[in-house]
Design a protein around this motif. Structure first.
Motif, PDB file in Angstrom:
ATOM      1  N   ALA A 110       0.827  -1.210   0.000  1.00 55.44           N
ATOM      2  CA  ALA A 110       0.000   0.000   0.000  1.00 55.44           C
ATOM      3  C   ALA A 110       0.861   1.260   0.000  1.00 55.44           C
ATOM      4  O   ALA A 110       0.475   2.283  -0.558  1.00 55.44           O
ATOM      5  N   VAL A 111       2.022   1.207   0.623  1.00 55.56           N
ATOM      6  CA  VAL A 111       2.899   2.373   0.645  1.00 55.56           C
ATOM      7  C   VAL A 111       3.913   2.300  -0.492  1.00 55.56           C
ATOM      8  O   VAL A 111       4.186   3.293  -1.167  1.00 55.56           O
ATOM      9  N   GLY A 112       4.471   1.110  -0.719  1.00 51.14           N
ATOM     10  CA  GLY A 112       5.583   0.971  -1.661  1.00 51.14           C
ATOM     11  C   GLY A 112       5.201   1.238  -3.105  1.00 51.14           C
ATOM     12  O   GLY A 112       5.945   1.921  -3.822  1.00 51.14           O
ATOM     13  N   VAL A 113       4.058   0.722  -3.553  1.00 51.24           N
ATOM     14  CA  VAL A 113       3.692   0.888  -4.960  1.00 51.24           C
ATOM     15  C   VAL A 113       3.412   2.361  -5.299  1.00 51.24           C
ATOM     16  O   VAL A 113       3.992   2.887  -6.250  1.00 51.24           O
ATOM     17  N   PRO A 114       2.558   3.066  -4.505  1.00 51.31           N
ATOM     18  CA  PRO A 114       2.359   4.487  -4.823  1.00 51.31           C
ATOM     19  C   PRO A 114       3.651   5.297  -4.779  1.00 51.31           C
ATOM     20  O   PRO A 114       3.871   6.156  -5.636  1.00 51.31           O
ATOM     21  N   LEU A 115       4.524   4.997  -3.810  1.00 54.05           N
ATOM     22  CA  LEU A 115       5.799   5.715  -3.748  1.00 54.05           C
ATOM     23  C   LEU A 115       6.629   5.449  -5.000  1.00 54.05           C
ATOM     24  O   LEU A 115       7.256   6.376  -5.541  1.00 54.05           O
ATOM     25  N   GLY A 116       6.638   4.195  -5.451  1.00 51.12           N
ATOM     26  CA  GLY A 116       7.395   3.857  -6.651  1.00 51.12           C
ATOM     27  C   GLY A 116       6.859   4.595  -7.866  1.00 51.12           C
ATOM     28  O   GLY A 116       7.618   5.134  -8.669  1.00 51.12           O
ATOM     29  N   VAL A 117       5.529   4.637  -7.990  1.00 45.64           N
ATOM     30  CA  VAL A 117       4.916   5.350  -9.116  1.00 45.64           C
ATOM     31  C   VAL A 117       5.258   6.832  -9.030  1.00 45.64           C
ATOM     32  O   VAL A 117       5.657   7.458 -10.015  1.00 45.64           O
ATOM     33  N   PHE A 118       5.147   7.384  -7.815  1.00 42.62           N
ATOM     34  CA  PHE A 118       5.429   8.812  -7.635  1.00 42.62           C
ATOM     35  C   PHE A 118       6.867   9.147  -8.038  1.00 42.62           C
ATOM     36  O   PHE A 118       7.120  10.094  -8.786  1.00 42.62           O
ATOM     37  N   THR A 119       7.819   8.333  -7.542  1.00 40.71           N
ATOM     38  CA  THR A 119       9.222   8.655  -7.845  1.00 40.71           C
ATOM     39  C   THR A 119       9.531   8.456  -9.324  1.00 40.71           C
ATOM     40  O   THR A 119      10.460   9.074  -9.841  1.00 40.71           O
ATOM     41  N   ALA A 120       8.752   7.590 -10.011  1.00 38.77           N
ATOM     42  CA  ALA A 120       8.984   7.429 -11.451  1.00 38.77           C
ATOM     43  C   ALA A 120       8.382   8.598 -12.223  1.00 38.77           C
ATOM     44  O   ALA A 120       9.012   9.163 -13.119  1.00 38.77           O
ATOM     45  N   VAL A 121       7.158   8.990 -11.848  1.00 35.98           N
ATOM     46  CA  VAL A 121       6.477  10.054 -12.587  1.00 35.98           C
ATOM     47  C   VAL A 121       7.184  11.395 -12.361  1.00 35.98           C
ATOM     48  O   VAL A 121       7.358  12.185 -13.282  1.00 35.98           O
ATOM     49  N   HIS A 122       7.609  11.636 -11.126  1.00 35.58           N
ATOM     50  CA  HIS A 122       8.275  12.909 -10.813  1.00 35.58           C
ATOM     51  C   HIS A 122       9.764  12.691 -10.660  1.00 35.58           C
ATOM     52  O   HIS A 122      10.368  13.129  -9.694  1.00 35.58           O
ATOM     53  N   ARG A 123      10.372  11.974 -11.616  1.00 33.20           N
ATOM     54  CA  ARG A 123      11.761  11.544 -11.417  1.00 33.20           C
ATOM     55  C   ARG A 123      12.729  12.710 -11.337  1.00 33.20           C
ATOM     56  O   ARG A 123      13.801  12.580 -10.775  1.00 33.20           O
ATOM     57  N   ARG A 124      12.349  13.862 -11.866  1.00 31.65           N
ATOM     58  CA  ARG A 124      13.291  14.974 -11.842  1.00 31.65           C
ATOM     59  C   ARG A 124      13.143  15.851 -10.592  1.00 31.65           C
ATOM     60  O   ARG A 124      13.936  16.749 -10.376  1.00 31.65           O
ATOM     61  N   ARG A 125      12.099  15.563  -9.772  1.00 28.86           N
ATOM     62  CA  ARG A 125      11.909  16.413  -8.587  1.00 28.86           C
ATOM     63  C   ARG A 125      12.790  15.950  -7.446  1.00 28.86           C
ATOM     64  O   ARG A 125      13.121  14.774  -7.333  1.00 28.86           O
ATOM     65  N   ARG A 126      13.175  16.916  -6.602  1.00 32.94           N
ATOM     66  CA  ARG A 126      14.107  16.588  -5.524  1.00 32.94           C
ATOM     67  C   ARG A 126      13.469  15.639  -4.508  1.00 32.94           C
ATOM     68  O   ARG A 126      14.137  14.769  -3.962  1.00 32.94           O
ATOM     69  N   VAL A 127      12.138  15.808  -4.278  1.00 28.87           N
ATOM     70  CA  VAL A 127      11.437  14.936  -3.334  1.00 28.87           C
ATOM     71  C   VAL A 127      11.671  13.474  -3.683  1.00 28.87           C
ATOM     72  O   VAL A 127      11.894  12.624  -2.817  1.00 28.87           O
ATOM     73  N   ALA A 128      11.624  13.163  -4.989  1.00 28.06           N
ATOM     74  CA  ALA A 128      11.791  11.781  -5.430  1.00 28.06           C
ATOM     75  C   ALA A 128      13.172  11.264  -5.035  1.00 28.06           C
ATOM     76  O   ALA A 128      13.305  10.143  -4.543  1.00 28.06           O
ATOM     77  N   GLY A 129      14.174  12.110  -5.229  1.00 25.28           N
ATOM     78  CA  GLY A 129      15.527  11.703  -4.861  1.00 25.28           C
ATOM     79  C   GLY A 129      15.649  11.434  -3.370  1.00 25.28           C
ATOM     80  O   GLY A 129      16.250  10.441  -2.949  1.00 25.28           O
ATOM     81  N   ILE A 130      15.025  12.314  -2.562  1.00 26.55           N
ATOM     82  CA  ILE A 130      15.092  12.133  -1.107  1.00 26.55           C
ATOM     83  C   ILE A 130      14.403  10.836  -0.709  1.00 26.55           C
ATOM     84  O   ILE A 130      14.930  10.035   0.063  1.00 26.55           O
ATOM     85  N   LEU A 131      13.206  10.589  -1.280  1.00 24.19           N
ATOM     86  CA  LEU A 131      12.469   9.362  -0.956  1.00 24.19           C
ATOM     87  C   LEU A 131      13.283   8.125  -1.305  1.00 24.19           C
ATOM     88  O   LEU A 131      13.314   7.154  -0.551  1.00 24.19           O
ATOM     89  N   LEU A 132      13.955   8.173  -2.449  1.00 27.63           N
ATOM     90  CA  LEU A 132      14.752   7.013  -2.862  1.00 27.63           C
ATOM     91  C   LEU A 132      15.934   6.790  -1.925  1.00 27.63           C
ATOM     92  O   LEU A 132      16.279   5.652  -1.616  1.00 27.63           O
ATOM     93  N   SER A 133      16.538   7.887  -1.472  1.00 24.76           N
ATOM     94  CA  SER A 133      17.660   7.740  -0.542  1.00 24.76           C
ATOM     95  C   SER A 133      17.177   7.093   0.756  1.00 24.76           C
ATOM     96  O   SER A 133      17.846   6.220   1.310  1.00 24.76           O
ATOM     97  N   ILE A 134      15.984   7.519   1.224  1.00 24.95           N
ATOM     98  CA  ILE A 134      15.431   6.916   2.439  1.00 24.95           C
ATOM     99  C   ILE A 134      15.231   5.417   2.234  1.00 24.95           C
ATOM    100  O   ILE A 134      15.552   4.602   3.106  1.00 24.95           O
ATOM    101  N   CYS A 135      14.741   5.049   1.055  1.00 26.29           N
ATOM    102  CA  CYS A 135      14.542   3.628   0.758  1.00 26.29           C
ATOM    103  C   CYS A 135      15.861   2.877   0.831  1.00 26.29           C
ATOM    104  O   CYS A 135      15.924   1.757   1.345  1.00 26.29           O
TER     105      CYS A 135
END
Lengths: 331, 336
Positions: A110-135
């Motif tokens: 429930a958390v992982g799939v939406p986060l994955g979609v978000f980081t793919a769709v907004h791949r150029r935004r800094r938030v996505a980079g931060i989320l991926l680092s947390i992962c």
């Protein structure tokens, strides 16, 4: 479809028999049950009588067949350590582990799939980079450390949540559930978070990669050119194209936490299969270990079948029945 | 009459290394009237597809519009926000692509994909109605047994069928302009002719404008009303197809037409234009075609010709106007 299921079950059968063979070998060659049952003082006649009564004087192949037969009837023998039927022990422990594994997997999907979609769709935004680092951090923290840290903060420090056990349970038939009591639910939070965080991070990263793959395809470009709404492009088209590997990973992860959440169950003293396993291992309780092996194999074979079935639902190209569709020709 | 598509002085740059901007399209001006088919021809890399994708708003991430205007049906679209552009795509601007197999989602039947597009744009009251209209469209683009084939996945149809589906997807919302990027390149000749015929009928009947992007002069001769020839990111010649084919003014156009082997004569070796297009990012004051031009002379190497009116078309070449200080063109046939 029925044919497909039957063929998959037939394919799984040899694997299952091999695992049962390994479990049987454990029984036959690790330790001598006769000596264990007779204790220190016995005569040769007593030993022979006991071996005969247990069927241990018969050829190995006969013993194996009897073992398979017993396994298929859910008889796994008696635990050396607890002197109780293994099947009853497993049935007692299974609900705790199943509830923990299901909660952790549901949370992680429930958390992982939406986060994955978000980081793919907004791949150029800094938030996505931060989320991926947390992962990435979450993937590198060992489970025992994470569990201990959570206990330290939320149980010892803040006194919000219990640090061990399952809380109060309600019995429904032979199934005991902690999901219906407040203390059961509160007890579930920390172990489920510990198990789920790793899974969630794995699912996020896989979802992101699969989504990026799908979003880069020509048919997504054409879907944009047709002016389809973003929701349809990301979910209906790219999402479904990315889904098969994600379902596979989530199912295997689920099998993993169902069978091997040993560390987490030890840290939280969760009365589940993992804790039973580690205690039986310490006591060389062969019947429990052998039964556990067979149960694990059954879980993974079932999950594989479920993954195969869901994959054919997601991707019609995998459906063999469709090969007979009349191919259209140009006039 | 308002043109269905009007580009004026459109400049598109590509982000190069070290924050440089390479000029990929250089002051492109063209217009397509409703019901007209404009052929946009040139070699690979001339900027034809980039021009098309600038209109449909699907340029590669590195490309951006640096100057100029794009108007579709009189409305300027190059400065619209993405959300507004999304509403135009499919509805006002249709797109036909080259590779129908990869352009269709492999997981949904062609009927479902068509129905989804119809439901998105024309507000069908129900999914069943959208489905019914999808089947009608499949029939309209010449797919036999449309009720049955609507249930087929893209990979279960033949190449020609798939391209018909793509055409139906482009036309189903009733766009005023269709960008057709190499719509027939992947098809065999008999199917090519059918797809071309489909587009021409649509242009005549529904007054739809087509920007037909192709490298094939034969397709242009067959389908287009007017033609614009691109070379190295610029338009070097425009005119009515009949005029340009019969009397090409630019040596490059002449070379393109000469590249089609005539059926009546057997030649030892096919005609080709020697050399290749200049690379981006090396701006020079010369005519970009000068190094390959068989009729190059002094002025070509020092000064770049602009597109200007010449007889009944336009051409960017110092050989025109004919009274220039250059050797006179030798007529339509002889060259190379």
């Amino acid at each position: 479809m029925l044919l497909f299921v039957v063929s998959r079950i037939l394919q799984a059968l040899p694997v299952f028999l091999c695992v049962v063979l390994v479990a049987f070998v454990l029984f036959a060659f690790v330790g001598d049950p006769v000596l264990i049952m007779l204790g220190q003082n016995y005569t040769e006649a007593q030993r022979a009588a006991t071996a005969h009564r247990l069927g241990l004087d018969q050829p190995l192949i006969i013993q194996y067949c009897r073992y398979v037969w017993a396994t298929l009837h859910g008889e796994f023998g008696v635990s050396y350590r607890l002197s109780r039927p293994v099947a009853a022990l497993l049935a007692e422990r299974l609900p705790a582990t199943a509830e923990l594994a299901i909660t952790a997997t549901l949370l992680s999907v429930a958390v992982g799939v939406p986060l994955g979609v978000f980081t793919a769709v907004h791949r150029r935004r800094r938030v996505a980079g931060i989320l991926l680092s947390i992962c990435l951090v979450a993937l590198s923290v060992p489970t025992f450390l994470l569990g201990t840290l959570l206990i330290l903060v939320f149980s010892v420090g803040l006194h919000w949540l219990p640090s061990f056990g399952r809380g109060a349970v309600v019995h429904i038939g032979w199934w005991s559930t902690g999901l219906l009591t407040a203390s059961g639910l509160r007890s579930l939070v920390l172990p489920a978070a510990t198990l789920g965080l790793y899974q969630k991070s794995l699912i996020t990263r896989l979802t992101r990669v699969e989504m990026l793959d799908a979003l880069g395809t020509e048919h997504i470009r054409f879907a944009r050119a047709r002016g389809l709404p973003r929701r349809s492009i990301y979910v209906t088209h790219a999402g479904r194209n990315a889904l098969v590997p994600i379902v596979t990973l989530a199912a295997l992860q689920f099998g993993g936490v169902l069978a091997f959440s040993i560390v987490t169950e030890s840290v939280f003293q969760w009365p589940g299969l993992g804790l039973l396993f580690i205690q039986s291992l310490g006591a060389a309780d062969i019947p429990v270990l052998a039964a556990y092996l067979i149960l694990t194999a059954a879980i993974f074979l079932t999950l594989n079948l479920a993954v195969d079935l869901s994959s054919t639902l997601i991707d019609p190209r995998l459906r063999s029945s469709l090969r007979g569709f009349p191919p259209a020709r140009d006039r | 009459m308002t043109p269905a598509l009007e580009l004026s002085e459109l400049v598109v740059t590509l982000d190069g290394p070290d924050r440089t901007a390479l000029r990929a399209l250089d002051r492109i001006s063209l217009s397509v009237a409703p019901g007209e088919i404009l052929g946009l021809v040139g070699e690979s890399g001339a900027g034809k597809s980039l021009t098309g994708s600038a209109v449909s708003g699907l340029m590669p991430a590195a490309a951006r519009i640096a100057a100029g205007e794009i108007r579709v049906d009189g409305t300027r679209i190059d400065n619209l926000p993405r959300s507004a552009l999304r509403r135009l795509r499919g509805r006002r601007i249709g797109a036909i692509v080259q590779d129908a197999l990869s352009a269709l989602d492999p997981l949904y039947s062609v009927g479902d994909q068509l129905a989804e597009t119809i439901a998105t744009h024309s507000g069908a009251r129900s999914w069943a109605e959208a489905q019914a209209r999808a089947v009608a469209w499949l029939g309209a683009v010449g797919i036999p047994a449309p009720e049955i084939n609507a249930r087929a996945l893209p990979q279960q149809l033949s190449g020609g069928m798939r391209q018909r589906v793509v055409v139906a997807l482009a036309l189903c919302a009733g766009p005023c302009l269709v960008i057709a990027d190499e719509p027939t390149t992947a098809l065999d000749p008999s199917v090519q002719a059918q797809i071309i015929d489909l587009m021409m009928r649509q242009a005549r009947r529904e007054n739809t404008a087509f920007l037909l992007i192709t490298h094939d002069m034969g397709i242009v001769a067959e389908a287009a009303d007017r033609v614009a020839v691109m070379y190295a990111g610029r338009i070097v010649e425009t005119g009515a197809v009949a005029d340009v084919l019969a009397r090409p003014k630019h040596p490059y156009t002449r070379g393109l037409i000469g590249s089609i082997p005539a059926l009546s004569e057997r030649v030892a070796r096919l005609h080709q234009i020697e050399g290749s297009m200049p690379r981006l990012g090396f701006p020079s004051p010369a005519c970009p075609f000068a190094p390959r031009c068989p009729r190059v002379f002094g002025r070509c190497r020092s000064e770049r010709p602009e597109l200007m009116a010449a007889e009944r078309g336009e051409v960017a070449c110092w050989l025109w106007p004919a009274d220039a200080d250059a050797p006179q063109p030798q007529g339509a046939t002889a060259d190379a």
